[in-house]
Enzyme design. Structure first.
Site, PDB file in Angstrom:
ATOM      1  CD  GLU A 130     -10.812   2.129   4.904  1.00 58.78           C
ATOM      2  OE1 GLU A 130     -11.310   2.945   4.171  1.00 58.78           O
ATOM      3  OE2 GLU A 130      -9.547   1.826   4.863  1.00 58.78           O
ATOM      4  CB  THR A 183      -7.848  -0.750  -4.103  1.00 56.70           C
ATOM      5  OG1 THR A 183      -7.363   0.855  -4.107  1.00 56.70           O
ATOM      6  CG2 THR A 183      -7.422  -1.266  -2.997  1.00 56.70           C
TER       7      THR A 183
HETATM    8  P1  ADP Z   1      -5.695   4.809  -0.868  1.00 60.68           P
HETATM    9  O1  ADP Z   1      -5.705   4.376   0.690  1.00 60.68           O
HETATM   10  O2  ADP Z   1      -5.026   4.036  -1.774  1.00 60.68           O
HETATM   11  O3  ADP Z   1      -5.439   6.207  -0.757  1.00 60.68           O
HETATM   12  P2  ADP Z   1      -8.609   4.937  -0.343  1.00 60.68           P
HETATM   13  O4  ADP Z   1      -8.705   3.606   0.350  1.00 60.68           O
HETATM   14  O5  ADP Z   1      -8.657   6.079   0.339  1.00 60.68           O
HETATM   15  O6  ADP Z   1      -7.204   4.591  -1.406  1.00 60.68           O
HETATM   16  O7  ADP Z   1      -9.817   4.595  -1.538  1.00 60.68           O
HETATM   17  C1  ADP Z   1     -10.332   5.876  -2.212  1.00 60.68           C
HETATM   18  C2  ADP Z   1     -11.655   5.726  -2.749  1.00 60.68           C
HETATM   19  O8  ADP Z   1     -12.593   5.739  -2.050  1.00 60.68           O
HETATM   20  C3  ADP Z   1     -12.069   6.202  -3.922  1.00 60.68           C
HETATM   21  O9  ADP Z   1     -12.577   5.394  -4.733  1.00 60.68           O
HETATM   22  C4  ADP Z   1     -13.010   7.379  -3.448  1.00 60.68           C
HETATM   23  O10 ADP Z   1     -13.904   7.799  -4.647  1.00 60.68           O
HETATM   24  C5  ADP Z   1     -13.711   6.610  -2.368  1.00 60.68           C
HETATM   25  N1  ADP Z   1     -14.165   7.626  -1.432  1.00 60.68           N
HETATM   26  C6  ADP Z   1     -15.275   7.673  -0.958  1.00 60.68           C
HETATM   27  N2  ADP Z   1     -15.671   8.549   0.306  1.00 60.68           N
HETATM   28  C7  ADP Z   1     -14.331   8.945   0.376  1.00 60.68           C
HETATM   29  C8  ADP Z   1     -13.747   9.970   1.069  1.00 60.68           C
HETATM   30  N3  ADP Z   1     -14.367  10.577   1.962  1.00 60.68           N
HETATM   31  N4  ADP Z   1     -12.394  10.291   1.030  1.00 60.68           N
HETATM   32  C9  ADP Z   1     -11.576   9.707   0.145  1.00 60.68           C
HETATM   33  N5  ADP Z   1     -11.912   8.600  -0.560  1.00 60.68           N
HETATM   34  C10 ADP Z   1     -13.307   8.226  -0.783  1.00 60.68           C
END
Ligand code: ADP
Length: 310
Positions: A130, A183
Site C-alpha cells: 500500500e 488519491t
Molecule cells: P483505489 O483504492 O482508489 O482504487 P488504489 O489504492 O488501488 O486506488 O491505487 C491504485 C494505484 O496503485 C495505481 O497508481 C496503480 O498503478 C498502482 N498499482 C500498483 N500495483 C497495483 C496492482 N497490482 N493493482 C492495482 N493497482 C496497482
C-alpha cells in the site's frame, strides 16, 4: 490437494465508512480480483501474468510484488513464487484495487507454506504494498481484505486491528462513476487540523457505529453513518455527489458516503431488496448526468480472501 498452486478471490473493500476516516473498512463479496499463486523451486518472486489492467510486472513497481517481497524477507522459505493477477477492480476507483493485490499475494503465499504467519503479520506485509500505491502504509483496505467483515485499525504503529461483528442483513451498494481523482489530490485538499466541536461529533459517531454493528441496531448504524470532517471537503471532487446521496437516503439507505478517497460512492442498507433499490436510485443520477458508471450490490464479505477452484 495440490498445495503448489492456489487460485484466490481477493475482495474489493470500502475504507473510511463515513465517520471512520483512515480507521474503518469492510470487505465486499460482489467484486474482487482473482490471483493464482504458484510455489516454484527457483528462489525469488515474479509476476508472470496480469490481465484486466495495464500494470507493471516489475516486482518493485507492483504492490503485489512489494508486499510479496516483505513476506519473503520475513520467511524461512528457500524457494520462489510466481504470481498471476486477474484485475477486476479498476485502479483509482476507491474500492481498494491495490489492497486486493497486496493482500492476495501475501495471503496466497502464506497458505502455500502452511500458514507460518498470522493475519496480523499478513496485514503488515500487505501494508508495504500500500505504501507503494499511495505513499502511506495504511491498513484500512488490506485489513478487511485479509480478516473479512468490518475492521477497525486502532493504530498502525504498532499495528492493532480489531475485527468487528457484521449484522446479518447488512448490504452495500457501490457506484463507481468513471471519473479520475488522484488519491494525492484528494489527500491534499484535506485540512490538517479540525475543530474540537467536529472531533466530538466524529468520535461520537465512530463509537456509536461500532456499538450499532454489534447490537445489530440498524437505527443506530444509520444515525452514526455521518462524516463531519472529510466528506464535506472531498465530495466537491465528485460531480453529483449530493444528489446521489439524497437519492440513496430517499430510497431507504441507512447511510451513504465516499468510498475510500473516491470517486466511488457507497451506501449501506438493511436487506438485499432495499440495497438493490438504493443502487438503482444512485445509478439514475449518473444516467441523467450522462456519466458512465459501474453499479454493484454486495453482501458484506465476512470471510475476506477465499480459495477458488483452479
Ligand atoms: P483505489 O483504492 O482508489 O482504487 P488504489 O489504492 O488501488 O486506488 O491505487 C491504485 C494505484 O496503485 C495505481 O497508481 C496503480 O498503478 C498502482 N498499482 C500498483 N500495483 C497495483 C496492482 N497490482 N493493482 C492495482 N493497482 C496497482
Amino acid at each position: 490437494m495440490n498445495k503448489d498452486s492456489i487460485k484466490i478471490f481477493c475482495p474489493a473493500t470500502i475504507a473510511n465508512i463515513s465517520c471512520g476516516f483512515d480507521v474503518l473498512g469492510l470487505a465486499l463479496s460482489a467484486i474482487g480480483d482473482e490471483m493464482v499463486i504458484k510455489k516454484v523451486r527457483n528462489p525469488g518472486l515474479s509476476i508472470t501474468k496480469i490481465s484486466g489492467l495495464d500494470l507493471p510486472k516489475e516486482i518493485h513497481k507492483n504492490v503485489a510484488g512489494v508486499a510479496g517481497l516483505a513476506f519473503m524477507e520475513a520467511s524461512e522459505y528457500k524457494g520462489g513464487f510466481e504470481i498471476e493477477i486477474y484485475k477486476k477492480i479498476k485502479a483509482g476507483s476507491g474500492i481498494g484495487s491495490s489492497a486486493a493485490s497486496a493482500a492476495g499475494a501475501v495471503w496466497g503465499m502464506n497458505y502455500l507454506l502452511d500458514s507460518p504467519f498470522s493475519q496480523h503479520q499478513l496485514v503488515q506485509f500487505a501494508m508495504a504494498g500500500e505504501k507503494l500505491a499511495s505513499g502511506v502504509a495504511h491498513a484500512d483496505n488490506v485489513a478487511p481484505a485479509i480478516y473479512g467483515g468490518f475492521t477497525l485499525v486502532r493504530s498502525t504503529e504498532p499495528l492493532d486491528v480489531i475485527p468487528i461483528h457484521v449484522p446479518k442483513e447488512l448490504y452495500a451498494s457501490i457506484i463507481h462513476p468513471h471519473i479520475e481523482i488522484k488519491t494525492s489530490d484528494s489527500r491534499k485538499i484535506l485540512k490538517t487540523s479540525i475543530s474540537l466541536a467536529d472531533g466530538i461529533k466524529q468520535w461520537g459517531n465512530v463509537g456509536a457505529l461500532v456499538a450499532g454493528l454489534y447490537q445489530e441496531d440498524y437505527g443506530l448504524i444509520s444515525r452514526s453513518l455521518v462524516d463531519h470532517i472529510v466528506e464535506p471537503i472531498r465530495s466537491i471532487l465528485i460531480p453529483g455527489f449530493d444528489e446521489v446521496k439524497h437519492e440513496a437516503l430517499g430510497a431507504g439507505a441507512l447511510g451513504c458516503g465516499i468510498s475510500g478517497s473516491g470517486p466511488s460512492i457507497f451506501a449501506l442498507s438493511k436487506g438485499l431488496k432495499t440495497a438493490q433499490k438504493v443502487t438503482q436510485a444512485m445509478s439514475k443520477v449518473f444516467e441523467n448526468m450522462d456519466l458512465s458508471y459501474d453499479p454493484y450490490v454486495s453482501k458484506i464479505n465476512t470471510k475476506g480472501i477465499q480459495i477458488m477452484t483452479l
